[in-house]
Design an enzyme around this catalytic site. Sequence first.
Site, PDB file in Angstrom:
ATOM      1  N   LYS A  87       0.852  -1.196   0.000  1.00 50.79           N
ATOM      2  CA  LYS A  87       0.000   0.000   0.000  1.00 50.79           C
ATOM      3  C   LYS A  87       0.889   1.248   0.000  1.00 50.79           C
ATOM      4  O   LYS A  87       1.130   1.868   1.047  1.00 50.79           O
ATOM      5  CB  LYS A  87      -0.929  -0.054   1.223  1.00 50.79           C
ATOM      6  CG  LYS A  87      -2.183   0.778   1.059  1.00 50.79           C
ATOM      7  CD  LYS A  87      -3.219   0.402   2.089  1.00 50.79           C
ATOM      8  CE  LYS A  87      -4.291   1.468   2.195  1.00 50.79           C
ATOM      9  NZ  LYS A  87      -5.083   1.665   0.992  1.00 50.79           N
TER      10      LYS A  87
HETATM   11  N1  PMP Z   1      -7.914  -2.643  -2.603  1.00 48.20           N
HETATM   12  C1  PMP Z   1      -7.374  -1.419  -2.688  1.00 48.20           C
HETATM   13  C2  PMP Z   1      -6.697  -1.005  -3.943  1.00 48.20           C
HETATM   14  C3  PMP Z   1      -7.470  -0.537  -1.602  1.00 48.20           C
HETATM   15  O1  PMP Z   1      -6.962   0.687  -1.672  1.00 48.20           O
HETATM   16  C4  PMP Z   1      -8.156  -0.954  -0.433  1.00 48.20           C
HETATM   17  C5  PMP Z   1      -8.286  -0.026   0.731  1.00 48.20           C
HETATM   18  N2  PMP Z   1      -7.175  -0.105   1.584  1.00 48.20           N
HETATM   19  C6  PMP Z   1      -8.685  -2.250  -0.387  1.00 48.20           C
HETATM   20  C7  PMP Z   1      -8.544  -3.069  -1.501  1.00 48.20           C
HETATM   21  C8  PMP Z   1      -9.387  -2.777   0.824  1.00 48.20           C
HETATM   22  O2  PMP Z   1      -8.472  -2.929   1.871  1.00 48.20           O
HETATM   23  P1  PMP Z   1      -8.918  -2.819   3.394  1.00 48.20           P
HETATM   24  O3  PMP Z   1     -10.076  -3.678   3.572  1.00 48.20           O
HETATM   25  O4  PMP Z   1      -7.721  -3.288   4.144  1.00 48.20           O
HETATM   26  O5  PMP Z   1      -9.244  -1.383   3.643  1.00 48.20           O
END
Ligand code: PMP
Length: 314
Positions: free
Chosen positions: A159
Amino acid sequence: MAPFTKTDVIWMNGELLPWADANVHVSAHALQYGTGVFEGMRSYDTPAGPGIFRLDAHMKRLIASASYYELKIPYSVEELCDAALDVLRANKLENAYFRPLAFFDSYSFSVWPKDCPVSVAIIAVPGRAYLQGGPEHGVRVTVSSVRRIESSTLPPHIKASGHYTNSVLAVQEAIRRGYDDALLFNAKGDISEGSGANLFIVRGGTLITNDLDASILPGITRDTVLTIARDLGLPITIRPMTLPDVQTADEVFFCGTAVEVTPIREIDGRTIGDGKPGPVTQRIQRMFYEAVHGRVPQYRSWLSTLAPVLELAK
Ligand code: PMP
């Protein structure tokens, strides 16, 4: 899209600073080259006071993303979790959205970030639905001409700030086309996920989602949904999803920290099911909201509340 509401303080490099003082120099490496890593997490009101949902998992992922970029965060997971709770407490927040961030700061214009100081911050703002009305009524999406990043160029499971130019382009196109959000293909030509959320489909009562090899970010909400579904006894299949698969599913929904559990009611003009949130989606959604608000004993450990401190103060 409404602007965020500023709060009193931001945690930055070990201290709580007034919002206006948590600044970065314009020469910061992360601003030049996207060399930051971040998280998005939420706090909710619970019977034990406000609590941050899956705080530990988010801070662990932040550190994992940082280490991929050889960015050394000088705080432990525990210290980062405490800092986030300090931000929650100091700003007197309940339902809020948190943005932990670590990045290479100002030092040189070299692409090589060696010797760049590392800055770490945690910002929190009052939370609201990311896609207005989305969780209740469902959203409309378009299949993007922008493909999701893949591991031979930018690893999708990390991320990092720079990786999100991919999502920015996909969302800009979706809005231009008159939709709420986008679905992105991966390099193999399967559907990967949304611009900021993982994707689930429901077919014949079975919950289906893809895995890391589909170029997804392994979402913490995805893990939450899979756990809830398992505990509800719903059949689950993890496999790649093609576009026709998604188009003809009984139900389709996004999940992510920002979107929570949001039904998808239309893809490029094609209505999904009867265009309303489906029964399986609603079942998961209900349990998800019970869990994040601390109303399910078996999921209570997913919440970090301020309660231990309040107990000490008694
Ligand atoms: N995919 C992407 C590209 C994201 O940015 C996010 C948000 N963080 C998610 C999936 C979902 O991740 P999470 O459930 O950890 O927020």
